[in-house]
Design a protein around this motif. Structure first.
Motif, PDB file in Angstrom:
ATOM      1  N   ASN A 236       0.806  -1.231   0.000  1.00  0.00           N
ATOM      2  CA  ASN A 236       0.000   0.000   0.000  1.00  0.00           C
ATOM      3  C   ASN A 236       0.835   1.275   0.000  1.00  0.00           C
ATOM      4  N   ARG A 239       0.000   3.457  -2.796  1.00  0.00           N
ATOM      5  CA  ARG A 239      -1.147   4.359  -2.662  1.00  0.00           C
ATOM      6  C   ARG A 239      -0.784   5.599  -1.859  1.00  0.00           C
ATOM      7  N   TYR A 242       0.938   7.917  -4.277  1.00  0.00           N
ATOM      8  CA  TYR A 242      -0.021   8.650  -5.111  1.00  0.00           C
ATOM      9  C   TYR A 242      -0.655   9.808  -4.351  1.00  0.00           C
TER      10      TYR A 242
END
Ligand SMILES: [Zn+2]
Length: 271
Positions: A236, A239, A242
């Motif tokens: 993760n 993420r 991002y």
């Protein structure tokens, strides 16, 4: 995102997964292009386990230390000898997770009357482990909760800038961020930045230069907002990258590249 494996997760607790899950967790991280993962101990036992897990997996590095929650309850007498020997292992790249936590803790059941009690329990252990980091020339992975008024001066007094390190899951203000960056510390961010309530933190991050930033998941803890029901894992970190790139209004590849450089510089890694 780039197909190159350049994501790095500076702070996880792989020892907290059931042993049979670790392989799958690492496989998914590799698939998500995570190159390096630093797994941190919180006491002697988990530090030993972190070294063990890191030694067995090419992409994992170890950090060893006694967490402030544990020092408040029980700071083992034999910590020096054992922690020193763990710190001197080749696979150990940092001292942590160490630090200060001045907030009453429902998770551990630790409650205090005031900050003074907490300081008295945690500060000597933190100072001693900064000295250890300096002695073995390894950077620090620092946990700081509700203790930003004390952290910069302790790091300064113990000359922690000799080894530097990272404040994991940094959530202090802009002034504190600048103080810590000036001392040569990096600030790492994880799932916490994705929560709608974290507006102040996101405001602070906009002012932090990219060369002062690292990424983390704190797995299996600290899930991202949209997956708060699930167990977190290093895959993760993509993420988180991002979310942070969006916040900094830069290309995610640029962010990942910069963080990759920051990570390797901090831990003196060539690969
Ligand atoms: Zn942690």
């Amino acid at each position: 995102m780039s197909k190159e494996r350049k994501l790095t997760d500076i702070h996880v607790h792989l020892d907290q997964y059931p042993p049979e899950e670790i392989e799958q967790v690492l496989k998914r991280a590799e698939k998500a292009n995570v190159r390096w993962i630093v797994t941190s101990g919180m006491d002697l036992q988990s530090s030993e386990r972190s070294v063990e897990i890191a030694a067995a997996h090419e992409q994992v590095l170890a950090s060893v230390g006694i967490h402030p929650w544990v020092t408040a309850e029980d700071f083992p007498d034999n910590f020096r000898e054992e922690l020193y020997s763990l710190a001197r292992r080749d696979i150990t790249v940092a001292i942590g997770e160490v630090g200060l936590d001045f907030i009453d803790n429902v998770f551990t059941g630790v409650t205090y009357h005031d900050n003074q009690d907490l300081r008295q329990a945690q500060e000597p252990a933190f100072r001693e482990q900064i000295a250890l980091a300096c002695e073995v020339s390894l950077p620090l992975i620092v946990h700081c909760r509700g203790a930003y008024s004390a952290l910069p001066s302790i790091l300064q007094e113990e000359k922690a800038y000799r080894v530097g390190g990272v404040i994991h899951n940094f959530d202090g203000d802009e002034k504190t961020a600048t103080q810590l960056l000036d001392m040569g510390f990096l600030l790492s961010f994880g799932g916490a930045i994705t929560y709608p309530t974290a507006t102040e933190l996101r405001g602070t991050i906009r002012h932090i230069p990219i060369d002062g930033i690292l990424l983390e998941t704190d797995s299996p803890y600290m899930p991202l907002f949209e997956q708060s029901a699930e167990k977190n894992e290093p895959a993760n970190v993509a993420r988180v990258a991002y979310a942070l790139a969006k916040l900094k209004e830069i290309d995610v590849e640029e962010l990942v590249e910069a963080v990759y450089t920051n990570f390797r510089n901090l831990l003196s890694i060539d690969a």
